[in-house]
Design a protein around this motif. Structure first.
Motif, PDB file in Angstrom:
ATOM      1  N   SER A 139      63.482  29.469  59.414  1.00 33.09           N
ATOM      2  CA  SER A 139      64.426  30.292  58.299  1.00 33.09           C
ATOM      3  C   SER A 139      63.852  31.894  57.959  1.00 33.09           C
ATOM      4  CB  SER A 139      64.558  29.446  57.271  1.00 33.09           C
ATOM      5  OG  SER A 139      64.689  29.726  56.033  1.00 33.09           O
ATOM      6  N   GLU A 141      65.235  33.343  55.052  1.00 37.78           N
ATOM      7  CA  GLU A 141      64.416  33.225  53.703  1.00 37.78           C
ATOM      8  C   GLU A 141      63.610  32.116  53.290  1.00 37.78           C
ATOM      9  OE1 GLU A 141      67.930  31.220  51.737  1.00 37.78           O
ATOM     10  OE2 GLU A 141      69.027  33.431  53.023  1.00 37.78           O
ATOM     11  N   SER A 142      62.493  31.029  54.517  1.00 38.73           N
ATOM     12  CA  SER A 142      61.319  30.784  53.942  1.00 38.73           C
ATOM     13  C   SER A 142      59.563  31.443  53.603  1.00 38.73           C
ATOM     14  CB  SER A 142      61.379  29.242  55.516  1.00 38.73           C
ATOM     15  OG  SER A 142      60.500  27.732  54.632  1.00 38.73           O
ATOM     16  N   GLU A 179      69.257  31.062  59.765  1.00 38.06           N
ATOM     17  CA  GLU A 179      70.504  31.192  58.611  1.00 38.06           C
ATOM     18  C   GLU A 179      71.796  31.772  59.248  1.00 38.06           C
ATOM     19  OE1 GLU A 179      67.961  32.791  58.190  1.00 38.06           O
ATOM     20  OE2 GLU A 179      66.896  31.505  56.089  1.00 38.06           O
ATOM     21  N   TYR A 199      61.517  25.846  52.681  1.00 40.71           N
ATOM     22  CA  TYR A 199      62.741  26.265  51.946  1.00 40.71           C
ATOM     23  C   TYR A 199      63.819  26.509  52.432  1.00 40.71           C
ATOM     24  CZ  TYR A 199      65.824  29.270  49.190  1.00 40.71           C
ATOM     25  OH  TYR A 199      66.979  29.824  48.218  1.00 40.71           O
ATOM     26  N   SER A 201      68.371  26.897  51.717  1.00 38.81           N
ATOM     27  CA  SER A 201      69.538  27.280  50.837  1.00 38.81           C
ATOM     28  C   SER A 201      69.967  26.405  50.066  1.00 38.81           C
ATOM     29  CB  SER A 201      69.850  28.274  51.354  1.00 38.81           C
ATOM     30  OG  SER A 201      70.765  29.393  52.002  1.00 38.81           O
ATOM     31  N   ASP A 202      70.939  26.568  49.352  1.00 34.78           N
ATOM     32  CA  ASP A 202      71.941  25.461  49.479  1.00 34.78           C
ATOM     33  C   ASP A 202      73.097  25.616  50.557  1.00 34.78           C
ATOM     34  OD1 ASP A 202      70.728  24.615  47.164  1.00 34.78           O
ATOM     35  OD2 ASP A 202      71.749  25.866  45.511  1.00 34.78           O
ATOM     36  N   ASP A 228      62.194  25.605  46.267  1.00 33.02           N
ATOM     37  CA  ASP A 228      63.082  26.006  46.680  1.00 33.02           C
ATOM     38  C   ASP A 228      62.989  27.756  47.126  1.00 33.02           C
ATOM     39  OD1 ASP A 228      61.645  26.850  43.744  1.00 33.02           O
ATOM     40  OD2 ASP A 228      62.529  26.314  42.329  1.00 33.02           O
ATOM     41  N   ALA A 229      63.901  28.222  46.252  1.00 30.44           N
ATOM     42  CA  ALA A 229      63.858  29.728  46.403  1.00 30.44           C
ATOM     43  C   ALA A 229      62.640  30.513  45.869  1.00 30.44           C
ATOM     44  CB  ALA A 229      64.766  30.957  45.815  1.00 30.44           C
TER      45      ALA A 229
END
Length: 480
Positions: A139, A141-142, A179, A199, A201-202, A228-229
């Motif tokens: 990820s 984002e993570s 992702e 992390y 995402s939803d 969370d983010a």
């Protein structure tokens, strides 16, 4: 004009937004980090773009001015092309001095030997795509969340390198995806792995939930979906329902021990507490929800070893059994999950403990017992299953990554690996080995074929062809 740049499609940079504008991906590939070349390739190929690994013809880096052994160059070429990419060898002529402007014949011969070998495989490389079996989520984002917070997330990504090493040594064919790829085509895979992806995402979390509910398999570890983010710890795991667990606390010890270990995943593991140690990450205290099965628990050390109070040179010995689950199996909808509450991938990367790798692979094989390709081979053999329009190509690459005492290591000779047995869920009329087009005997069994490679050197590719192969290729990534 084709546009690309050094490190386009490189997970360490994580510039996925810019990467989408590249026409092709490329990254430097330096011995002796042979395994990292494979990791780079598995990530790059998941984006569906052509890619190359750039190998300096010199010993380790650009401008060393001395050619590397020809076997080293051919090894890097094998790693690149078996993973679906291409190799390029860089060399700079001497810029000044008595040899200015010259390229030594030894350099041309070493590069030429590797390029000729790649050319001999081209018919079975061109247009080949990875057969979707196992996906590892990395990820971005993570990664960015961890980099922007005080949470532990070392730059060398030990969880990603650890899972790569576990799976390649376990002869598991897999892709490393982001992702966007997960959201668009996770259903083509059977197993998804989350190696400490703190992390999620939803939208990705919901897509994973749908994947498992519909029959997919999920293997997750440590902090996956716990943050969370903004880097804040959630009250519970986002995927708690899928994993069948609940968050309790973080261990107050820097080491833990797997013990006891249930017979379900205990094969070939010594009957004793198994050390789990990563200085940057601790195990989590969790509870197993009703309906989940606990396949291992943690035993705590006698104390937290410190300079002024310790038992021996390093950490303390196992002393206190706990009720805290370490490995939890759970059924969710038509699918199933397995969760490891410690940093097992990064601990394996740091320590190289064969017992951690064995425990992990035992759990994976219980969760995912019938893969498209199943291989029994020496640890040094990496497996890649690729597909072309009319055939399946299974690459076996034999690379042992040795480390010398404080120096780089180069491959000077290829040590053969023998008795590689493979089972493929396929029906084929012809099985042969390239280069050379050597026919390989095989046995047809119900719904699968079985063959044995008596010995390989650096690389061998086994080709499956036949009247049923076209349908096989189209459905290779789907559940039977």
């Amino acid at each position: 004009m084709l546009v690309g740049w050094n490190h386009a499609g490189d997970p360490r940079f994580g510039q996925v937004e810019a990467d989408r504008y590249a026409d092709y991906f490329t990254s430097e590939f330096h011995p002796p980090q042979y395994a990292y070349g494979s990791l780079l390739a598995r990530w790059k190929r998941s984006f569906g773009k052509p890619f190359e690994l750039m190998m300096p013809s010199e010993m380790g880096s650009w401008g060393e001015w001395t050619v590397a052994p020809a076997a080293t160059l051919r090894t890097t070429a094998a790693i690149a092309v078996a993973n679906g990419g291409s190799i390029s060898f860089g060399h700079v002529a001497y810029p000044s001095g008595f040899m200015r402007g010259q390229v030594p014949e030894a350099v041309m011969n070493a590069i030429g030997e590797s390029n000729a070998w790649v050319q001999s495989l081209e018919p079975w490389l061109t247009g080949a795509e990875s057969v979707p079996m196992v996906a590892v989520l990395y990820s971005i984002e993570s990664k960015r969340m961890l980099e922007a917070s005080a949470l532990s997330g070392p730059a060398d990504d030990p969880h990603l390198q650890g899972i790569h090493r576990i799976l390649t040594e376990g002869h598991i064919h897999f892709d490393i995806i982001d992702e966007t790829t997960l959201l668009s085509r996770i259903d083509s895979y059977q197993l998804l792995i989350l190696p400490d992806q703190a992390y999620i995402s939803d939208p990705v979390e919901q897509r994973i939930r749908e994947f498992v509910r519909g029959g997919g398999r999920l293997l997750a570890s440590n902090r996956s979906s716990l943050y969370d983010a903004a880097g804040e710890r959630r009250p519970d795991f986002g995927l708690a329902d899928v994993l069948g667990i609940g968050f309790g606390d973080v261990s107050r010890y820097s080491v833990s021990y797997f013990y006891p270990i249930d017979a379900a995943i205990a094969e070939a593991i010594p009957d004793m507490p198994i050390l789990l140690k990563d200085p940057a990450h601790k195990a989590l205290r969790i509870e197993a929800k009703e309906g989940s099965d606990v396949w291992a628990r943690f035993t705590d050390p006698a104390l937290e070893a410190k300079t002024h109070r310790h038992v021996y040179h390093q950490h303390a010995h196992p002393a206190h059994p706990t009720p805290h689950p370490a490995v939890v199996a759970h059924t969710y909808g038509k699918g199933a999950s397995l969760y490891v509450s410690g940093p097992i991938e990064s601990a394996y990367w740091r320590t190289g403990s064969p017992w951690l790798r064995t425990l992990y692979l035992n759990g994976l094989r219980r969760l995912y017992p019938d893969p498209f390709v199943k291989v029994d081979a020496p640890l040094s053999v990496e497996v890649n299953a690729m597909r072309q329009s009319s055939r399946i190509v299974i690459h076996f690459t034999n690379v042992r990554e040795d480390k010398a005492a404080g120096s780089k290591t180069f491959i000077e000779e290829i040590v053969p690996a023998g008795q590689i047995e493979a089972v493929v869920r396929a029906s084929a009329d012809r099985v042969y080995v390239v280069p050379g087009n050597t026919e390989l005997s095989f046995v047809k069994e119900e719904g699968q074929i079985r063959f044995v490679l008596p010995e390989i050197g650096l690389h061998a590719a086994v080709i499956l062809e036949g009247t049923d192969v076209k349908e096989l290729v189209e459905n290779a990534g789907k559940e039977s």
